[in-house]
Design an enzyme around this catalytic site. Structure first.
Site, PDB file in Angstrom:
ATOM      1  N   GLU A 179     -18.733  -6.222  -0.144  1.00 55.49           N
ATOM      2  CA  GLU A 179     -18.237  -4.592  -0.372  1.00 55.49           C
ATOM      3  C   GLU A 179     -17.700  -4.438  -1.659  1.00 55.49           C
ATOM      4  OE1 GLU A 179     -15.272  -1.420   1.332  1.00 55.49           O
ATOM      5  OE2 GLU A 179     -15.919  -2.901   2.629  1.00 55.49           O
ATOM      6  N   ASN A 233     -11.990   4.610   7.824  1.00 55.26           N
ATOM      7  CA  ASN A 233     -10.660   3.747   7.523  1.00 55.26           C
ATOM      8  C   ASN A 233      -9.613   4.877   8.076  1.00 55.26           C
ATOM      9  OD1 ASN A 233      -8.189   2.690   6.761  1.00 55.26           O
ATOM     10  ND2 ASN A 233      -9.274   1.385   5.208  1.00 55.26           N
ATOM     11  N   ARG A 285       2.816  -1.854   6.795  1.00 54.79           N
ATOM     12  CA  ARG A 285       3.150  -0.721   6.309  1.00 54.79           C
ATOM     13  C   ARG A 285       2.429   0.639   6.947  1.00 54.79           C
ATOM     14  NH1 ARG A 285       1.016  -1.063   0.292  1.00 54.79           N
ATOM     15  NH2 ARG A 285       2.054  -2.689   0.331  1.00 54.79           N
ATOM     16  N   HIS A 327      -4.314   5.563   7.154  1.00 61.40           N
ATOM     17  CA  HIS A 327      -3.272   6.456   6.757  1.00 61.40           C
ATOM     18  C   HIS A 327      -3.047   7.441   7.614  1.00 61.40           C
ATOM     19  CE1 HIS A 327      -3.175   4.699   2.756  1.00 61.40           C
ATOM     20  NE2 HIS A 327      -4.507   4.576   2.605  1.00 61.40           N
ATOM     21  N   GLU A 339      -9.996  -5.287   8.135  1.00 53.18           N
ATOM     22  CA  GLU A 339      -9.621  -5.627   6.949  1.00 53.18           C
ATOM     23  C   GLU A 339      -8.330  -6.506   6.824  1.00 53.18           C
ATOM     24  OE1 GLU A 339      -9.033  -2.540   3.967  1.00 53.18           O
ATOM     25  OE2 GLU A 339     -11.271  -2.019   3.779  1.00 53.18           O
ATOM     26  N   ARG A 363      -1.917  -5.091   7.102  1.00 52.97           N
ATOM     27  CA  ARG A 363      -1.352  -5.662   6.094  1.00 52.97           C
ATOM     28  C   ARG A 363      -0.082  -6.647   6.377  1.00 52.97           C
ATOM     29  NH1 ARG A 363      -1.429  -4.169   0.608  1.00 52.97           N
ATOM     30  NH2 ARG A 363      -3.036  -2.541   0.154  1.00 52.97           N
ATOM     31  N   HIS A 379     -13.686   2.395  -1.829  1.00 54.07           N
ATOM     32  CA  HIS A 379     -12.567   2.663  -2.611  1.00 54.07           C
ATOM     33  C   HIS A 379     -12.585   3.910  -3.401  1.00 54.07           C
ATOM     34  CE1 HIS A 379      -8.538   0.876  -3.038  1.00 54.07           C
ATOM     35  NE2 HIS A 379      -8.358   1.479  -4.291  1.00 54.07           N
ATOM     36  N   THR A 391      -5.127  -1.461  -2.286  1.00 53.42           N
ATOM     37  CA  THR A 391      -5.675  -2.575  -2.791  1.00 53.42           C
ATOM     38  C   THR A 391      -6.279  -2.567  -4.125  1.00 53.42           C
ATOM     39  OG1 THR A 391      -6.692  -3.124  -0.401  1.00 53.42           O
ATOM     40  CG2 THR A 391      -7.591  -4.251  -2.330  1.00 53.42           C
ATOM     41  N   HIS A 427      -6.854  -2.112   8.113  1.00 50.59           N
ATOM     42  CA  HIS A 427      -6.336  -2.915   7.461  1.00 50.59           C
ATOM     43  C   HIS A 427      -4.912  -3.230   8.025  1.00 50.59           C
ATOM     44  CE1 HIS A 427      -5.186  -4.607   3.037  1.00 50.59           C
ATOM     45  NE2 HIS A 427      -4.758  -5.399   4.055  1.00 50.59           N
TER      46      HIS A 427
END
Length: 258
Positions: free
Chosen positions: A160, A16, A58, A19, A79, A54, A203, A110, A52
């Site tokens: 998942e 992922n 963000r 970030h 995502e 959002r 996660h 999440t 992801h």
């Protein structure tokens, strides 16, 4: 007579890159580039890239998703919240997979799994719409028997499993709670596989927890982001991904030795 050994399925790694975009957006501008990170991850051995998008943008932005879809050489896992806006974008992009997740603006990351039962007919319709477009639909769920059963009922291809609670107990040294949560994850993985769902997990995973959960034979993919991007600051993204793959392989080797 020799025993017939059941092949152990391979374990994929999805990276992922959210970030990387978080760091970019903190300063503004175009750098660091999450697409560059995705390309480096693929070169280092990632089997897929997760991002992801959002509602509040963000970290990942619409333009990032379009570039990822066009430029990366591995499957893209989009995502997304189960909303009309995100469904429309997914139908435009046609990624390999969409993972439907719960989303609240005030959360840092999440929190918890998707309420598949509470999603009712609307969620079932979104799963059906995405699947009809040739997109593999995954639902991000807690290790809960009723949520997993409902996921199968509405036609998801994948669940998942949310490993966040387990990872938190491990980090806090709460061994009893961690043991109980891992047992729930193992039971959920067995149930989901028996229902014909492919099982992923993610996660909060790090090298140690990824190695441990890799020993659950039903799990076919781990999706890991925050930890790998954090480690990349100290040892480089390629090294972090290779170390993660080594940890996963070590955990899978437990099955072969059993």
């Amino acid at each position: 007579m020799s025993a017939i050994l059941t092949p152990i399925p391979p374990l994929r790694l999805g990276v992922n890159v959210d970030h990387v975009a978080t760091v970019r957006n903190a300063r503004g501008g175009a750098l660091p580039d999450p697409v560059r990170a995705a390309l480096l991850a693929a070169a280092a051995g990632a089997d897929g890239i997760t991002a992801h998008l959002r509602e509040d943008r963000r970290h990942i932005r619409d333009a990032d998703m379009r570039r990822l879809r066009a430029e990366i050489p591995v499957p893209l896992n989009f995502e997304m919240a189960a909303t009309e806006e995100m469904t429309a974008l997914a139908l435009e992009l046609r990624p390999h997979a969409c993972c439907l997740v719960p989303e609240r603006r005030e959360e840092r990351t999440t929190e918890g799994g998707l309420d598949v039962i509470g999603g009712g007919i609307e969620l079932a319709h979104r799963v059906e719409t995405l699947a009809a477009a040739g997109i593999r639909v995954s639902l991000f769920v807690a290790p809960d028997a009723e949520q997993i059963a409902r996921s199968a009922d509405i036609g998801a291809a994948v669940v998942e499993l949310h490993t966040g609670a387990w990872c938190e107990w491990l980090a806090e040294g709460r061994a009893a709670e961690a043991h109980e949560e891992f047992a729930r994850l193992a039971q959920a993985a067995t149930q989901a596989a028996a229902l014909g769902l492919e099982v992923h997990a993610g996660h909060g995973l790090d090298y140690a927890s990824a190695q441990e959960i890799a020993a659950l034979v039903e799990i076919r993919e781990l999706n890991i982001g925050h930890f790998l991007i954090g480690e990349a600051m100290f040892e480089g993204l390629e090294t972090a991904i290779r170390r993660m793959r080594h940890a996963m392989a070590h955990g899978r080797a437990v099955l072969r030795a059993a």
